[in-house]
Enzyme design. Structure first.
Site, PDB file in Angstrom:
ATOM      1  N   ILE A 149       6.055   0.296  -2.370  1.00 46.40           N
ATOM      2  CA  ILE A 149       4.645   0.532  -2.693  1.00 46.40           C
ATOM      3  C   ILE A 149       4.312   0.184  -4.137  1.00 46.40           C
ATOM      4  O   ILE A 149       5.186   0.157  -5.016  1.00 46.40           O
ATOM      5  CB  ILE A 149       4.257   2.008  -2.432  1.00 46.40           C
ATOM      6  N   HIS A 163       0.850  -1.191   0.000  1.00 46.72           N
ATOM      7  CA  HIS A 163       0.000   0.000   0.000  1.00 46.72           C
ATOM      8  C   HIS A 163       0.886   1.241   0.000  1.00 46.72           C
ATOM      9  O   HIS A 163       2.049   1.192   0.424  1.00 46.72           O
ATOM     10  CB  HIS A 163      -0.900  -0.027   1.246  1.00 46.72           C
ATOM     11  N   THR A 172       1.202   3.570   1.864  1.00 42.27           N
ATOM     12  CA  THR A 172       1.719   4.001   3.161  1.00 42.27           C
ATOM     13  C   THR A 172       2.903   3.159   3.620  1.00 42.27           C
ATOM     14  O   THR A 172       3.475   3.429   4.679  1.00 42.27           O
ATOM     15  CB  THR A 172       0.621   3.909   4.234  1.00 42.27           C
ATOM     16  N   LYS A 173       3.280   2.146   2.844  1.00 40.69           N
ATOM     17  CA  LYS A 173       4.355   1.240   3.253  1.00 40.69           C
ATOM     18  C   LYS A 173       5.692   1.658   2.638  1.00 40.69           C
ATOM     19  O   LYS A 173       5.781   2.603   1.859  1.00 40.69           O
ATOM     20  CB  LYS A 173       3.994  -0.193   2.862  1.00 40.69           C
ATOM     21  N   ASN A 174       6.744   0.908   2.991  1.00 32.38           N
ATOM     22  CA  ASN A 174       8.098   1.265   2.539  1.00 32.38           C
ATOM     23  C   ASN A 174       8.322   0.969   1.063  1.00 32.38           C
ATOM     24  O   ASN A 174       9.049   1.682   0.378  1.00 32.38           O
ATOM     25  CB  ASN A 174       9.143   0.510   3.369  1.00 32.38           C
TER      26      ASN A 174
END
Length: 240
Positions: free
Chosen positions: A188, A182, A184-186
């Site tokens: 993406i 997603h 919001t992750k490291n």
């Protein structure tokens, strides 16, 4: 005067995304397991050591697949932390199972391994530790508890890509690991996820379920004579 807010996140961009999208367009592969999917599978396999890696639409989808692979029945119980995203619980609830919530540790905000055993009953089938914010749960005692009671482990490693526990990548310790890409992750892909299958005997079944009950993947690898997408409903029912 307009209010200014600190953004929750800023999607990380390397600068190669546009060129890679153009390559996908030129190769006519915007869906299914194209060359970029294969490269992702290979990369994740190399970095996690998992027996099988399957990209999914999201970490939620990966959790759903793991829940199906557990063969849960109505009334079965799955232990998980009380502090987690709703997808962790929903995956098992959708299979008829009951989430059993255990409190978290103050220092890590992860599942308190010291409270797991007291929550186990004759209906418990699995433990779903969540590695919050890339911080690993204490997996050695969790694995030991699971072995003592004959339970499966589904790691919710949505936020744990490339993090590790005692040198072992998160998501590769339990029976299944679920990753998120997603924004919001490291790492993406807008939306996206992956299922890590660490039990080699479940790799093919996981692929068939991911392919909606067909052996499409095996067909394109030249290992099946069935027409892709034509595998019988009976086979799908056996798979799930």
């Amino acid at each position: 005067m307009a209010s200014e807010f600190i953004p929750f996140n800023r999607p990380y961009i390397t600068g190669k995304e546009q060129a890679n999208i153009e390559l996908a367009l030129k190769g006519h592969h915007l869906s299914g397991d194209g060359p970029f999917t294969r490269r992702c599978h290979q990369w994740l396999g190399q970095h996690t050591g998992s027996a099988r890696v399957l990209l999914t639409h999201s970490c939620t989808s990966a959790l759903d697949l793991a829940a199906i692979l557990l063969d849960l029945k109505s009334g079965d119980e799955v232990i998980m932390p009380s502090f987690t995203f709703v997808s962790t619980a929903n995956a098992f609830v959708l299979r008829g199972a009951i989430p059993v919530f255990v409190d978290i540790r103050e220092d890590t905000l992860n599942l308190d391994e010291g409270q797991i055993e007291a929550a186990i009953t004759s209906r418990t089938r699995a433990i779903a530790p969540v590695h919050y914010a890339g911080v690993s749960c204490e997996m050695d005692p969790i694995v030991a508890i699971a072995k003592r009671h004959g339970l499966r482990i589904v790691e919710d490693a949505a936020q744990g890509i490339l993090a590790s526990y005692n040198g072992t990548p998160l998501g590769s310790i339990g029976d299944f690991g679920c990753l998120s890409f997603h924004e919001t992750k490291n790492i993406i892909s807008g939306e996206g996820g992956a299922l890590l299958v660490n039990d080699p005997s479940l790799g093919l079944r996981a692929e068939i379920i991911r392919e909606k009950g067909t052996d499409r993947g095996r067909f394109f690898r030249g290992r099946s004579t069935n027409t892709p997408g034509r595998t019988s409903v009976r086979r799908f029912c056996r798979a799930i």
